[in-house]
Scaffold this active site. Structure first.
Site, PDB file in Angstrom:
ATOM      1  N   ASN A 117      51.411  28.654  90.510  1.00  0.00           N
ATOM      2  CA  ASN A 117      52.410  29.258  91.406  1.00  0.00           C
ATOM      3  C   ASN A 117      53.698  28.457  91.522  1.00  0.00           C
ATOM      4  OD1 ASN A 117      51.095  31.605  92.599  1.00  0.00           O
ATOM      5  ND2 ASN A 117      49.522  30.111  93.078  1.00  0.00           N
ATOM      6  N   THR A 139      45.835  28.288  85.986  1.00  0.00           N
ATOM      7  CA  THR A 139      45.261  27.550  87.107  1.00  0.00           C
ATOM      8  C   THR A 139      43.800  27.935  87.249  1.00  0.00           C
ATOM      9  OG1 THR A 139      45.219  27.172  89.502  1.00  0.00           O
ATOM     10  CG2 THR A 139      46.089  29.297  88.786  1.00  0.00           C
ATOM     11  N   ASP A 141      42.457  28.182  89.989  1.00  0.00           N
ATOM     12  CA  ASP A 141      42.360  28.940  91.250  1.00  0.00           C
ATOM     13  C   ASP A 141      42.508  30.440  91.067  1.00  0.00           C
ATOM     14  OD1 ASP A 141      44.021  26.593  93.540  1.00  0.00           O
ATOM     15  OD2 ASP A 141      42.332  26.405  92.177  1.00  0.00           O
ATOM     16  N   MET A 183      36.892  24.207  94.134  1.00  0.00           N
ATOM     17  CA  MET A 183      38.332  24.183  94.360  1.00  0.00           C
ATOM     18  C   MET A 183      38.840  25.582  94.695  1.00  0.00           C
ATOM     19  SD  MET A 183      39.967  21.427  91.763  1.00  0.00           S
ATOM     20  CE  MET A 183      40.183  19.736  92.351  1.00  0.00           C
ATOM     21  N   GLU A 236      37.513  24.920  99.054  1.00  0.00           N
ATOM     22  CA  GLU A 236      38.098  23.729  99.714  1.00  0.00           C
ATOM     23  C   GLU A 236      39.141  24.127 100.772  1.00  0.00           C
ATOM     24  OE1 GLU A 236      40.801  21.289  97.363  1.00  0.00           O
ATOM     25  OE2 GLU A 236      41.114  22.969  96.028  1.00  0.00           O
ATOM     26  N   ARG A 263      22.524  18.852 102.563  1.00  0.00           N
ATOM     27  CA  ARG A 263      23.189  17.876 101.698  1.00  0.00           C
ATOM     28  C   ARG A 263      24.419  18.569 101.107  1.00  0.00           C
ATOM     29  NH1 ARG A 263      20.067  15.234 103.967  1.00  0.00           N
ATOM     30  NH2 ARG A 263      18.738  13.533 103.215  1.00  0.00           N
TER      31      ARG A 263
HETATM   32  O1  F6P Z   1      45.867  24.193  91.781  1.00  0.00           O
HETATM   33  C1  F6P Z   1      44.675  23.836  91.212  1.00  0.00           C
HETATM   34  C2  F6P Z   1      44.055  22.734  92.009  1.00  0.00           C
HETATM   35  O2  F6P Z   1      42.981  22.245  91.289  1.00  0.00           O
HETATM   36  C3  F6P Z   1      43.584  23.174  93.378  1.00  0.00           C
HETATM   37  O3  F6P Z   1      42.388  23.918  93.333  1.00  0.00           O
HETATM   38  C4  F6P Z   1      43.427  21.854  94.053  1.00  0.00           C
HETATM   39  O4  F6P Z   1      43.438  21.959  95.450  1.00  0.00           O
HETATM   40  C5  F6P Z   1      44.679  21.133  93.553  1.00  0.00           C
HETATM   41  O5  F6P Z   1      44.954  21.656  92.254  1.00  0.00           O
HETATM   42  C6  F6P Z   1      44.525  19.626  93.457  1.00  0.00           C
HETATM   43  O6  F6P Z   1      45.799  19.102  93.161  1.00  0.00           O
HETATM   44  P1  F6P Z   1      45.973  17.666  92.467  1.00  0.00           P
HETATM   45  O7  F6P Z   1      45.516  17.801  91.049  1.00  0.00           O
HETATM   46  O8  F6P Z   1      47.462  17.397  92.568  1.00  0.00           O
HETATM   47  O9  F6P Z   1      45.133  16.706  93.252  1.00  0.00           O
END
Ligand code: F6P
Length: 349
Positions: A117, A139, A141, A183, A236, A263
């Site tokens: 994005n 990505t 995501d 993630m 997350e 856990r």
């Molecule tokens: O945008 C992809 C991503 O992996 C997200 O899922 C995660 O929160 C973020 O990047 C982590 O960012 P960085 O690699 O800068 O720690």
């Protein structure tokens, strides 16, 4: 009609969080440009930083061999956002101006930008500054608006699902509730898909507000129904206490309110590592090739996207300030509820 492209010089950069498939996309761009259109390709290091600091070098076709299956990005990446501080940085550098200057000094006629994005937003703004830009959405995501899917998602889904599969046996051995965090900062696609694929009992995503009591009573009911263990998949980005991980926050709630032994596993960057899945290799190759076709046809200011079975251009200006999140009425959510999955928002049967 494509203008004469022989000798045309294009640049390529990769920005934002890395993921499997980026090198497949670089290969798709490079081979199409060099072999099909006779172009020169310059690889730019570390995302937009490479254009700011003039760190680039020509990519020879030979350098594209052996990278289809390679994780990460041979160009390196960064989360540099050149428009973010608009010159207020301590060195008072006007980064967009510098990018444009170096783009022209390098003699680029087009620039391929691979990213998520934030990267597509920067790409759109550079296009408005007059650079010939084509974006490729990547990505894990899967939250880039304007495309059915980004590459990286399928590979991360495989990794997350394998991890969830493995948790079932240890949860069963100890009769525990296992909480796994995947993630997905703003969108819950990875949690939703891996939760369904991995047989998750509870799936929590940022798009659906959850009620702690509903989660607790659902898990207690499972215990009363003699279910030996439960699997809880959380994104997350769900609501949680500041400074605490989603996994630990939800684990505590389950312990405190349901009295169950839990856990937790935070999958983290494992989801972004390693070789891309076959689907991601194919998708990244198609995206890369299409991006060069757009350049050959001088169709700039676009992002390549997957729509049903075809790869289509979509305007970067439409993509830039939008996020592709999971709609609450997504068909997969309805089907998951048929599987008695709890999303924390309503009491299940
Ligand atoms: O945008 C992809 C991503 O992996 C997200 O899922 C995660 O929160 C973020 O990047 C982590 O960012 P960085 O690699 O800068 O720690």
């Amino acid at each position: 009609m494509a203008k004469k492209t022989k000798g045309m010089r294009i640049g390529i950069l990769t920005a934002g969080g890395d993921c499997p498939g980026i090198n497949a996309a670089i290969r798709g761009v490079g081979k199409t440009a060099i072999l099909e259109y006779g172009m020169e390709v310059y690889g730019i290091s570390s995302g937009f930083l490479g254009l700011i600091n003039q760190e680039y070098q020509e990519l020879e076709e030979s350098q594209l061999s052996g990278i289809l299956t390679l994780g990460g990005t041979i160009l390196g990446t960064s989360r540099e956002k050149p428009f973010k501080d608009n010159g207020k940085n301590q060195l008072k550098i006007d980064k967009p101006k510098l990018i444009k200057k170096h783009y022209n000094e390098l003699g680029l006629e087009a620039l391929v930008v691979i990213g998520g994005n934030g990267t597509m937003r920067t790409a759109s703004m550079l296009a408005e500054e007059g650079l010939n830009i084509v974006g490729i959405p990547k990505t894990i995501d899967n939250d880039v608006w304007g495309t059915d899917i980004t590459f990286g998602f399928d590979s991360a889904l495989l990794i997350a699902t394998d991890a969830i599969d493995r948790l079932h046996s240890t949860a069963n051995s100890h009769k525990r509730t296992m909480v796994i965090e995947v993630m997905g900062h703003h969108a819950g696609w990875l949690a939703l898909y891996s939760g369904v694929a991995g047989g998750g009992d509870v799936i929590l995503i940022p798009e659906i507000e959850y009620d702690e009591e509903i989660i607790a009573s659902y898990l207690m009911k499972r215990t009363q129904n003699k279910k030996p263990y439960s699997i809880v998949v959380v994104a997350e980005g769900i609501k949680k206490k500041k400074g605490e991980s989603a996994a630990s926050y939800i684990s505590k709630i389950i312990k405190d309110k349901a009295g169950l032994e839990t856990r937790q596993t935070i999958l983290g960057y494992i989801q972004r590592g390693g070789s891309p899945s076959p689907m991601d290799r194919v998708l990244a190759t198609r995206y890369g090739a299409k991006a060069v076709e757009l350049i050959a046809n001088e169709d700039f200011g676009k992002m390549v996207s997957k729509y049903c079975e075809s790869i289509e251009p979509v305007s970067l200006s439409e993509v830039r300030n939008r996020l592709r999140t999971v709609p609450e009425d997504h068909p997969l959510i309805k089907k998951a509820r048929y599987m008695d999955v709890c999303f924390g928002d309503r009491a299940v049967k």
